[in-house]
Design an enzyme around this catalytic site. Structure first.
Site, PDB file in Angstrom:
ATOM      1  N   LYS A 106       0.880  -1.170   0.000  1.00 13.49           N
ATOM      2  CA  LYS A 106       0.000   0.000   0.000  1.00 13.49           C
ATOM      3  C   LYS A 106       0.918   1.221   0.000  1.00 13.49           C
ATOM      4  O   LYS A 106       1.602   1.498   0.987  1.00 13.49           O
ATOM      5  CB  LYS A 106      -0.907   0.006   1.221  1.00 13.49           C
ATOM      6  CG  LYS A 106      -1.877   1.184   1.202  1.00 13.49           C
ATOM      7  CD  LYS A 106      -2.631   1.333   2.503  1.00 13.49           C
ATOM      8  CE  LYS A 106      -3.429   2.626   2.426  1.00 13.49           C
ATOM      9  NZ  LYS A 106      -3.655   3.215   3.746  1.00 13.49           N
ATOM     10  N   GLY A 167      -8.329   9.377   9.352  1.00 16.91           N
ATOM     11  CA  GLY A 167      -8.722   9.467  10.750  1.00 16.91           C
ATOM     12  C   GLY A 167      -9.719  10.551  11.071  1.00 16.91           C
ATOM     13  O   GLY A 167     -10.077  10.738  12.237  1.00 16.91           O
ATOM     14  N   ALA A 193      -9.704   5.765   3.881  1.00 17.47           N
ATOM     15  CA  ALA A 193      -9.596   6.936   4.774  1.00 17.47           C
ATOM     16  C   ALA A 193     -10.881   7.744   4.853  1.00 17.47           C
ATOM     17  O   ALA A 193     -11.535   8.005   3.855  1.00 17.47           O
ATOM     18  CB  ALA A 193      -8.445   7.858   4.382  1.00 17.47           C
ATOM     19  N   GLY A 194     -11.206   8.138   6.083  1.00 18.86           N
ATOM     20  CA  GLY A 194     -12.299   9.064   6.340  1.00 18.86           C
ATOM     21  C   GLY A 194     -13.626   8.445   6.699  1.00 18.86           C
ATOM     22  O   GLY A 194     -14.510   9.126   7.222  1.00 18.86           O
ATOM     23  N   ASN A 215      -9.671   1.733   9.433  1.00 21.66           N
ATOM     24  CA  ASN A 215      -8.873   1.510  10.635  1.00 21.66           C
ATOM     25  C   ASN A 215      -9.432   2.309  11.807  1.00 21.66           C
ATOM     26  O   ASN A 215      -9.999   1.764  12.758  1.00 21.66           O
ATOM     27  CB  ASN A 215      -7.412   1.842  10.379  1.00 21.66           C
ATOM     28  CG  ASN A 215      -6.491   1.515  11.554  1.00 21.66           C
ATOM     29  OD1 ASN A 215      -5.299   1.746  11.500  1.00 21.66           O
ATOM     30  ND2 ASN A 215      -7.004   0.961  12.650  1.00 21.66           N
ATOM     31  N   SER A 216      -9.286   3.638  11.755  1.00 22.74           N
ATOM     32  CA  SER A 216      -9.628   4.493  12.896  1.00 22.74           C
ATOM     33  C   SER A 216     -11.065   4.323  13.356  1.00 22.74           C
ATOM     34  O   SER A 216     -11.341   4.314  14.560  1.00 22.74           O
ATOM     35  CB  SER A 216      -9.381   5.965  12.547  1.00 22.74           C
ATOM     36  OG  SER A 216      -8.025   6.191  12.240  1.00 22.74           O
TER      37      SER A 216
END
Length: 265
Positions: A106, A167, A193-194, A215-216
């Site tokens: 990645k 995040g 992301a986001g 993830n976050s």
């Protein structure tokens, strides 16, 4: 109705369309249970975290790499040279973990420390070099349709446009550009992301994305284990909705019980 198939990346097939990260969890136990609840098959690992020994060795030992496919990432790299070096280290880590044929990376090149936005020029440069070194490159990019197409043309195996900054939990802020990328792409599009809640993961899949990376939103949820399950459901629901095909939008109402051939005596 469209027919479903497995997610295909770099000659490998994956049943799950949800990729997950390994950072920000309160403990390795919570991380492992969350990974299991997502039913994901692809797990990202920050090579620099392992290189700097920030619980990295413990992470490699904790995860059963017979169950998960490692996706080393170049998080923390600010230019193409750094990213190439870290990608090579990541490939070695995958081999040490028993995945001898794993050439996945990645690709993240992020010089912007405040908003963590990717550098398009350095990303394109690094991607071309890594492809020539036989890497399966999954580049993290802004939602830029032109860049996405150029990355496809040089041989990237996917493109990974951001929904919003890493995040931030702001969801999908550029639906128009993401839709264009999906429409124009002949390789998988993974929204990265986001995403903050399952409805946003579902929305990405409803647009026709081939997968999402989260993830976050899981790791920082009040209950990561429940959120991991919820994200799994959201991705599956969105995929099913995309395959089913949504109703066309209309300006006027259309009664669901039309009065046709009904006689009232």
């Amino acid at each position: 109705m469209k027919e479903d198939s497995c997610l295909q990346i770099g000659g490998k097939s994956f049943s799950s369309r949800l990729m997950v990260g390994t950072g920000k969890y309160t403990s390795s136990e919570v991380m492992l249970e969350s990974l299991a609840n997502t039913e994901s098959e692809i797990v990202t690992v920050a090579v620099r975290r392992i290189q700097n020994n920030q619980n990295g060795e413990n992470l490699l030992e904790k995860i059963d790499w017979k169950k998960f496919w490692m996706l080393p990432n170049t998080a923390g790299c600010t230019n193409s040279d750094e990213a190439i070096r870290i990608a090579i280290l990541g490939r070695e880590l995958a081999k040490l973990s028993g995945q001898e044929e794993n050439n996945f990376v990645k690709l993240e090149v992020i010089p912007d420390k405040k908003y963590l936005l990717p550098d398009p020029i350095e990303t394109l440069k690094a991607a071309e070099i890594l492809i020539n070194k036989d890497f399966i490159v999954l580049p993290y990019i802004n939602a830029d349709p032109i860049l996405a197409k150029k990355l496809e043309e040089i041989g990237c195996s996917t493109v990974m446009p951001l929904g919003s900054p890493i995040g931030s939990g702001q969801g999908l802020l550029n639906l128009s550009n993401i839709s264009i990328i999906i429409e124009n792409s002949n390789i998988p599009v993974i929204i990265d992301a986001g995403i903050g809640v399952p409805s946003e993961a579902s929305q990405a899949m409803e647009l026709g994305a081939d997968g999402v990376l989260i993830n976050s939103a899981i790791a920082l949820a009040k209950n990561p284990l429940k959120m991991a399950k919820a994200m799994n459901y959201g991705v599956k629901a969105g995929r099913e909705a995309f395959l089913a095909g949504r109703i066309e939008k209309q300006k006027l109402a259309n009664a669901s019980s039309p009065e046709i051939n009904i006689s009232i005596k």
